[in-house]
Design a protein around this motif. Structure first.
Motif, PDB file in Angstrom:
ATOM      1  N   SER B   7      12.602 -13.968  28.087  1.00  0.00           N
ATOM      2  CA  SER B   7      11.344 -14.335  27.459  1.00  0.00           C
ATOM      3  C   SER B   7      11.300 -13.724  26.069  1.00  0.00           C
ATOM      4  O   SER B   7      11.909 -12.700  25.792  1.00  0.00           O
ATOM      5  CB  SER B   7      10.165 -13.879  28.302  1.00  0.00           C
ATOM      6  N   LEU B  10       6.352 -13.742  21.174  1.00  0.00           N
ATOM      7  CA  LEU B  10       6.094 -14.393  19.903  1.00  0.00           C
ATOM      8  C   LEU B  10       4.849 -13.748  19.301  1.00  0.00           C
ATOM      9  O   LEU B  10       3.790 -13.753  19.914  1.00  0.00           O
ATOM     10  CB  LEU B  10       5.848 -15.878  20.183  1.00  0.00           C
ATOM     11  N   GLY B  22       6.540 -24.171  17.811  1.00  0.00           N
ATOM     12  CA  GLY B  22       6.777 -24.454  19.233  1.00  0.00           C
ATOM     13  C   GLY B  22       7.041 -25.934  19.459  1.00  0.00           C
ATOM     14  O   GLY B  22       7.992 -26.328  20.135  1.00  0.00           O
ATOM     15  N   ASP B  71       2.054 -19.745  29.026  1.00  0.00           N
ATOM     16  CA  ASP B  71       3.509 -19.644  28.967  1.00  0.00           C
ATOM     17  C   ASP B  71       4.109 -20.957  29.430  1.00  0.00           C
ATOM     18  O   ASP B  71       3.668 -21.553  30.398  1.00  0.00           O
ATOM     19  CB  ASP B  71       4.002 -18.540  29.918  1.00  0.00           C
ATOM     20  N   TRP B  88       8.271 -19.576  26.534  1.00  0.00           N
ATOM     21  CA  TRP B  88       7.684 -19.739  25.212  1.00  0.00           C
ATOM     22  C   TRP B  88       6.162 -19.764  25.336  1.00  0.00           C
ATOM     23  O   TRP B  88       5.610 -20.580  26.036  1.00  0.00           O
ATOM     24  CB  TRP B  88       8.167 -21.041  24.579  1.00  0.00           C
ATOM     25  N   ASP B  90       2.137 -20.022  23.962  1.00  0.00           N
ATOM     26  CA  ASP B  90       1.286 -20.584  22.924  1.00  0.00           C
ATOM     27  C   ASP B  90      -0.079 -19.940  23.074  1.00  0.00           C
ATOM     28  O   ASP B  90      -0.633 -19.880  24.171  1.00  0.00           O
ATOM     29  CB  ASP B  90       1.162 -22.104  23.062  1.00  0.00           C
ATOM     30  N   ILE B 269      16.168 -18.445  17.768  1.00  0.00           N
ATOM     31  CA  ILE B 269      16.072 -18.149  19.189  1.00  0.00           C
ATOM     32  C   ILE B 269      17.455 -17.793  19.728  1.00  0.00           C
ATOM     33  O   ILE B 269      17.633 -16.831  20.467  1.00  0.00           O
ATOM     34  CB  ILE B 269      15.540 -19.379  19.971  1.00  0.00           C
TER      35      ILE B 269
END
Lengths: 320, 277
Positions: B7, B10, B22, B71, B88, B90, B269
């Motif tokens: 993970s 961010l 994203g 997530d 990822w 948000d 990444i």
């Protein structure tokens, strides 16, 4: 809200001073928790052990946990430019204008404190910069300490420095009477500082009350000389853009170097060093590098006669 | 199973372009051809649904709600066929601001910090500034100005340093462990707005020197890259015809540490996950 019983711990304003991220793991906190107040712990968020403001004595445990920080005492009479010096250093660091040699800025637990001393030297909308307001003799008996952590690339280790931001009155009282009640803070600095910067205010020394300013500075120099116990001291001429009568300057130098022949000497000013371009003031970077290079005297262990390299049999009588 | 080792934390205040990145990253992963590709389908595309739709229409995406934190698990595969699951997030950038302002770190965030071996800090340099002071813009006679008390306003770089210090503290790792084991990537977003000739590291050094020094002191190999997630600025209301005809996956680029541009948005990444996959 419940408070911790330890005098140096300010939960819930800051985090546990013993470093427990979760309060329930702290013996001092758990010991006083009664069933009725168990819910008082802020369980859904983590508190931080530093507030960001200038550190007080009670906050030192957190910073000093790794190793004892180097304390730099900034001494001088009222309006000599102690706070301006600190603010200017922070601004120069923030602009990347300071070449610290092999060192690099690595953090600070008093960022808000630094911002506060530097704030008035910045332009804000509709307001030009000004000198920082007078540092008041707060009710506290210890100076505000500004923390700076640096990382030495060559040595691969970090070091912590604390700079004192204290009102000039403390030093004036302390110069007259070492045990003065109003000068307790200055005495703390004198006792704990690893190096002392003695600020000589060229503006005051060229103004109307030259005699008074000179007398006060000489008195303070004598006090510092008596109390310093071999620790490094630097005479720092502040507001170096102001001209001084050679006699006045000479008399201060005489006093200073007769008392402390090994003292260093610097001249600093925040005034522009040249007409154009990005400014770094005068002498500020050099002085910062000097203060950061201060080390405590090393302990030298006596050489021992050994019979071999095995540490278990290190000490012994040479057979031959 | 989700492996926490993959993970990414961010970090970015509001308006830096987390959602745009994203959505564009997702498009790139699905399109393939980059260092990382999608291996299957993401568990939940909801957080990016609206953003993807806007980009497909040639418009910029809206603001992510403050309280949101979702997530999304993306199964990814690299060129060597090694698989990983990328988690990822948000969220609304105000969560970061509120952490800095309140000086309290919610437990959810603490868990995320402790789980993520790699952090990606998004900074939009246009939003940050170092204010003029008496060194950058000298005043002829400072002594004539009045002394006054004014409110302390933290400078932008001091805020970002404090954020990283706070997260380091709640992450509960020693400075030495962090320096050698954890990874930090700095992504300078909206690179096209900057009009800067030079590498991303130079841009960071010029605009936020104290933050750059802090990062270099606390992480052994921090990477600084630039990102233009959209490649150009889009309007919220008016469509960009090129976008519609060519597809958003053909826009946007990464500025590599050496200053070269690459259309492969998965590079940062890949770099961050490089050792932990």
């Amino acid at each position: 809200m419940q408070h911790c019983t330890r005098p140096t711990c300010f939960v819930p304003d800051t985090g546990c001073d013993l470093g427990h991220v979760s309060l329930s793991k702290c013996a001092a906190w758990s010991g006083q928790t009664t069933p009725s107040s168990a819910h008082a712990e802020p369980v859904d968020e983590v508190l931080l052990p530093w507030s960001g403001s200038a550190l007080g004595l009670a906050d030192l445990g957190f910073v000093a946990g790794r190793a004892r920080p180097i304390v730099i005492g900034v001494a001088g009479s009222q309006n000599a430019g102690k706070t301006t010096l600190l603010g200017a250093w922070y601004l120069l660091l923030g602009r990347g204008a300071v070449d610290l040699g092999s060192r690099r800025f690595a953090g600070s637990f008093s960022l808000t404190g630094w911002e506060a001393v530097a704030g008035s030297l910045r332009w804000s909308p509709g307001r030009p910069p000004s000198f920082p307001p007078h540092t008041t003799s707060r009710s506290g008996r210890a100076p505000g300490l500004l923390h700076l952590s640096t990382w030495d690339i060559g040595l691969g280790r970090s070091s912590d420095h604390l700079f004192t931001d204290a009102p000039g009155e403390w030093f004036q009282k302390w110069a007259v009477n070492r045990d003065s009640a109003e000068g307790v803070g200055a005495r703390w600095i004198a006792e704990h500082a690893d190096a002392l910067l003695l600020l000589a205010d060229r503006q005051a020394l060229s103004g109307e009350s030259i005699g008074q300013a000179r007398g006060a500075l000489q008195l303070l120099a004598r006090r510092v000389a008596a109390e310093r116990q071999g620790r490094p001291v630097a005479l720092v001429w502040t507001k170096s853009d102001i001209d001084l009568e050679p006699q006045v300057e000479g008399s201060i130098r005489d006093t200073m170097f007769n008392l402390m022949p090994d003292a260093a000497e610097f001249s600093v000013s925040v005034a522009p060093s040249s007409a154009e371009g990005n400014q770094v003031g005068v002498g500020l970077v050099k002085l910062l590098n000097w203060t950061l290079s201060i080390r405590r005297p090393d302990i030298v262990l006596p050489a021992s006669l050994t019979t071999g390299v095995d540490p278990l049999f290190l000490y012994g009588v040479r057979s031959s | 199973m989700n492996s926490p080792a993959n993970s990414i934390l961010l970090l970015g205040e509001s308006g830096v372009g987390k959602t745009h990145f994203g959505a564009q990253l997702l498009k790139r992963l699905m399109k393939g051809g980059g260092r990382l590709g999608m291996d299957g389908q993401a568990t939940n595309l909801e957080p990016f649904e609206a953003a993807l739709e806007s980009l497909n229409e040639g418009k910029s995406a809206g603001h992510t709600a403050t309280s949101t934190y979702i997530d999304s698990v993306w199964p990814v595969v690299n060129a060597l066929g090694r698989r990983a699951e990328l988690i990822w997030p948000d969220y609304g950038g105000e969560q970061i601001k509120s952490m800095i302002d309140s000086r309290r770190v919610p437990n959810d965030w603490r868990t995320r910090v402790r789980r993520a071996p790699a952090w990606l800090l998004l900074i939009r340099l246009q939003q940050t500034r170092v204010r003029d002071d008496l060194f950058s813009k000298p005043l002829a006679d400072l002594r004539s100005t009045s002394l006054d008390n004014r409110d302390v306003q933290m400078s932008d770089q001091a805020r970002l340093i404090e954020l990283l210090q706070m997260l380091n503290y709640v992450g509960d790792v020693t400075a030495e462990h962090q320096r050698s084991h954890s990874r930090l990537g700095v992504l300078l977003t909206c690179w096209d707005e900057l009009a800067f000739d030079g590498t991303p590291a130079e841009a960071l050094e010029e605009r936020l020197p104290l933050l750059r020094a802090f990062i270099r002191s606390n992480w052994s190999t921090p990477s600084v890259m630039g990102l233009s997630a959209l490649g150009r600025s889009l309007s919220k209301s008016e469509r960009d015809i090129d976008y519609v005809s060519q597809g958003p996956e053909n826009f946007g680029y990464i500025v590599m540490p050496d200053g070269l541009h690459s259309p492969d948005l998965t590079l940062p990444i890949q770099l961050l996950l490089g050792d932990v996959q």
